[in-house]
Scaffold this motif. Structure first.
Motif, PDB file in Angstrom:
ATOM      1  N   ASP A  90       0.821  -1.212   0.000  1.00 16.78           N
ATOM      2  CA  ASP A  90       0.000   0.000   0.000  1.00 16.78           C
ATOM      3  C   ASP A  90       0.854   1.261   0.000  1.00 16.78           C
ATOM      4  N   THR A  91       2.165   1.096   0.144  1.00 15.46           N
ATOM      5  CA  THR A  91       3.071   2.231   0.140  1.00 15.46           C
ATOM      6  C   THR A  91       2.989   2.969  -1.191  1.00 15.46           C
ATOM      7  N   ALA A  92       2.711   4.273  -1.117  1.00 16.69           N
ATOM      8  CA  ALA A  92       2.532   5.074  -2.322  1.00 16.69           C
ATOM      9  C   ALA A  92       2.272   6.520  -1.925  1.00 16.69           C
ATOM     10  N   ILE A  93       2.273   7.381  -2.911  1.00 10.07           N
ATOM     11  CA  ILE A  93       1.744   8.730  -2.721  1.00 10.07           C
ATOM     12  C   ILE A  93       0.250   8.653  -3.034  1.00 10.07           C
ATOM     13  N   TYR A  94      -0.540   9.155  -2.119  1.00  9.09           N
ATOM     14  CA  TYR A  94      -1.994   9.117  -2.266  1.00  9.09           C
ATOM     15  C   TYR A  94      -2.491  10.505  -2.664  1.00  9.09           C
ATOM     16  N   TYR A  95      -3.323  10.517  -3.707  1.00 11.73           N
ATOM     17  CA  TYR A  95      -3.839  11.764  -4.247  1.00 11.73           C
ATOM     18  C   TYR A  95      -5.358  11.816  -4.116  1.00 11.73           C
ATOM     19  N   CYS A  96      -5.842  12.957  -3.715  1.00 12.50           N
ATOM     20  CA  CYS A  96      -7.268  13.236  -3.717  1.00 12.50           C
ATOM     21  C   CYS A  96      -7.634  13.836  -5.071  1.00 12.50           C
ATOM     22  N   ALA A  97      -8.822  13.528  -5.567  1.00 14.18           N
ATOM     23  CA  ALA A  97      -9.241  14.038  -6.869  1.00 14.18           C
ATOM     24  C   ALA A  97     -10.713  14.421  -6.834  1.00 14.18           C
ATOM     25  N   SER A  98     -11.053  15.380  -7.674  1.00 15.66           N
ATOM     26  CA  SER A  98     -12.427  15.880  -7.747  1.00 15.66           C
ATOM     27  C   SER A  98     -12.912  15.843  -9.191  1.00 15.66           C
ATOM     28  N   THR A  99     -14.179  15.576  -9.367  1.00  9.50           N
ATOM     29  CA  THR A  99     -14.786  15.561 -10.692  1.00  9.50           C
ATOM     30  C   THR A  99     -15.926  16.567 -10.747  1.00  9.50           C
ATOM     31  N   LYS A 100     -16.194  17.112 -11.925  1.00  6.33           N
ATOM     32  CA  LYS A 100     -17.317  18.040 -12.064  1.00  6.33           C
ATOM     33  C   LYS A 100     -18.605  17.311 -12.420  1.00  6.33           C
ATOM     34  N   THR A 101     -18.578  15.989 -12.264  1.00  3.94           N
ATOM     35  CA  THR A 101     -19.804  15.215 -12.327  1.00  3.94           C
ATOM     36  C   THR A 101     -20.160  14.785 -10.908  1.00  3.94           C
ATOM     37  N   SER A 102     -21.322  14.172 -10.752  1.00  6.75           N
ATOM     38  CA  SER A 102     -21.709  13.714  -9.419  1.00  6.75           C
ATOM     39  C   SER A 102     -21.200  12.309  -9.115  1.00  6.75           C
ATOM     40  N   SER A 103     -20.534  11.703 -10.088  1.00  7.32           N
ATOM     41  CA  SER A 103     -20.115  10.312  -9.937  1.00  7.32           C
ATOM     42  C   SER A 103     -18.744  10.179  -9.302  1.00  7.32           C
ATOM     43  N   GLY A 104     -18.638   9.241  -8.391  1.00  5.55           N
ATOM     44  CA  GLY A 104     -17.350   8.935  -7.794  1.00  5.55           C
ATOM     45  C   GLY A 104     -16.411   8.196  -8.729  1.00  5.55           C
ATOM     46  N   LEU A 105     -16.860   7.906  -9.924  1.00  4.14           N
ATOM     47  CA  LEU A 105     -16.011   7.266 -10.921  1.00  4.14           C
ATOM     48  C   LEU A 105     -15.398   8.269 -11.894  1.00  4.14           C
ATOM     49  N   GLY A 106     -15.664   9.539 -11.668  1.00  3.25           N
ATOM     50  CA  GLY A 106     -15.047  10.578 -12.484  1.00  3.25           C
ATOM     51  C   GLY A 106     -15.839  10.891 -13.739  1.00  3.25           C
ATOM     52  N   PRO A 107     -15.196  11.442 -14.781  1.00  3.08           N
ATOM     53  CA  PRO A 107     -13.750  11.660 -14.897  1.00  3.08           C
ATOM     54  C   PRO A 107     -13.257  12.798 -14.011  1.00  3.08           C
ATOM     55  N   TYR A 108     -12.044  12.667 -13.518  1.00  2.00           N
ATOM     56  CA  TYR A 108     -11.476  13.604 -12.577  1.00  2.00           C
ATOM     57  C   TYR A 108     -10.674  14.680 -13.302  1.00  2.00           C
ATOM     58  N   ASP A 109     -10.854  15.919 -12.848  1.00  2.00           N
ATOM     59  CA  ASP A 109     -10.173  17.023 -13.512  1.00  2.00           C
ATOM     60  C   ASP A 109      -9.368  17.892 -12.556  1.00  2.00           C
ATOM     61  N   SER A 110      -9.416  17.597 -11.260  1.00  2.00           N
ATOM     62  CA  SER A 110      -8.640  18.374 -10.290  1.00  2.00           C
ATOM     63  C   SER A 110      -7.975  17.411  -9.323  1.00  2.00           C
ATOM     64  N   TRP A 111      -6.733  17.743  -8.954  1.00  2.00           N
ATOM     65  CA  TRP A 111      -5.929  16.832  -8.137  1.00  2.00           C
ATOM     66  C   TRP A 111      -5.239  17.602  -7.019  1.00  2.00           C
ATOM     67  N   GLY A 112      -5.055  16.908  -5.898  1.00  2.00           N
ATOM     68  CA  GLY A 112      -4.270  17.467  -4.819  1.00  2.00           C
ATOM     69  C   GLY A 112      -2.786  17.230  -5.061  1.00  2.00           C
ATOM     70  N   GLN A 113      -1.982  17.686  -4.112  1.00  2.00           N
ATOM     71  CA  GLN A 113      -0.532  17.576  -4.250  1.00  2.00           C
ATOM     72  C   GLN A 113      -0.015  16.210  -3.808  1.00  2.00           C
ATOM     73  N   GLY A 114      -0.828  15.465  -3.107  1.00  2.00           N
ATOM     74  CA  GLY A 114      -0.442  14.124  -2.685  1.00  2.00           C
ATOM     75  C   GLY A 114       0.094  14.080  -1.265  1.00  2.00           C
ATOM     76  N   THR A 115      -0.071  12.934  -0.629  1.00  2.00           N
ATOM     77  CA  THR A 115       0.480  12.697   0.698  1.00  2.00           C
ATOM     78  C   THR A 115       1.090  11.305   0.716  1.00  2.00           C
ATOM     79  N   GLN A 116       2.267  11.206   1.292  1.00  2.00           N
ATOM     80  CA  GLN A 116       3.009   9.941   1.272  1.00  2.00           C
ATOM     81  C   GLN A 116       2.505   9.007   2.363  1.00  2.00           C
ATOM     82  N   VAL A 117       2.258   7.769   1.991  1.00  2.00           N
ATOM     83  CA  VAL A 117       1.944   6.709   2.944  1.00  2.00           C
ATOM     84  C   VAL A 117       3.011   5.627   2.783  1.00  2.00           C
ATOM     85  N   THR A 118       3.659   5.307   3.875  1.00  2.00           N
ATOM     86  CA  THR A 118       4.693   4.278   3.866  1.00  2.00           C
ATOM     87  C   THR A 118       4.347   3.222   4.898  1.00  2.00           C
TER      88      THR A 118
END
Length: 121
Positions: A90-118
């Motif tokens: 599960d170690t990775a950089i995790y990114y949050c993303a937002s879509t301008k649709t109501s669906s959690g499946l996207g498509p995603y057009d905005s992204w955060g900077q990421g947070t490291q999980v080790t």
């Protein structure tokens, strides 16, 4: 302008838990879908979880089903990823993303900077 700010990453032992947060501005979670992705070194970005705008329907990648939970707080305009039974893979950089649709499946057009999980073994 949509801004996504992740927090909550860190170092944890295998089997442990972490909760990631994503504070959203410029777009309301109550109407728009949100998601979490991750990218490990040398690997492609991977869908982890998504949630429909306002909550309700959620979606998960096969590798995290049963261990991770995505949720949101409409009042705080924040989305969370609760992670249990963490594994070294599960170690990775995790990114949050937002879509301008109501669906959690996207498509995603905005992204955060990421947070490291080790996750250590």
């Amino acid at each position: 302008q949509v801004q996504l700010v992740e927090s909550g990453g860190g170092l944890v032992q295998a089997g442990g838990s972490l909760r990631l947060s994503c504070a959203v501005s410029g777009r309301t979670f109550s109407a728009y879908g949100m998601g979490w992705f991750r990218q490990a070194p040398g690997k492609e970005r991977e869908f982890v979880a998504g949630i429909n705008g306002g909550g309700g329907t959620t979606y998960y990648g096969d590798s995290v089903k049963g261990r991770f939970t995505i949720s949101g707080d409409n009042a705080k305009n924040t989305v969370y990823l609760q992670m249990h039974s963490l594994k070294p893979e599960d170690t990775a950089i995790y990114y949050c993303a937002s879509t301008k649709t109501s669906s959690g499946l996207g498509p995603y057009d905005s992204w955060g900077q990421g947070t490291q999980v080790t996750v250590s073994s």
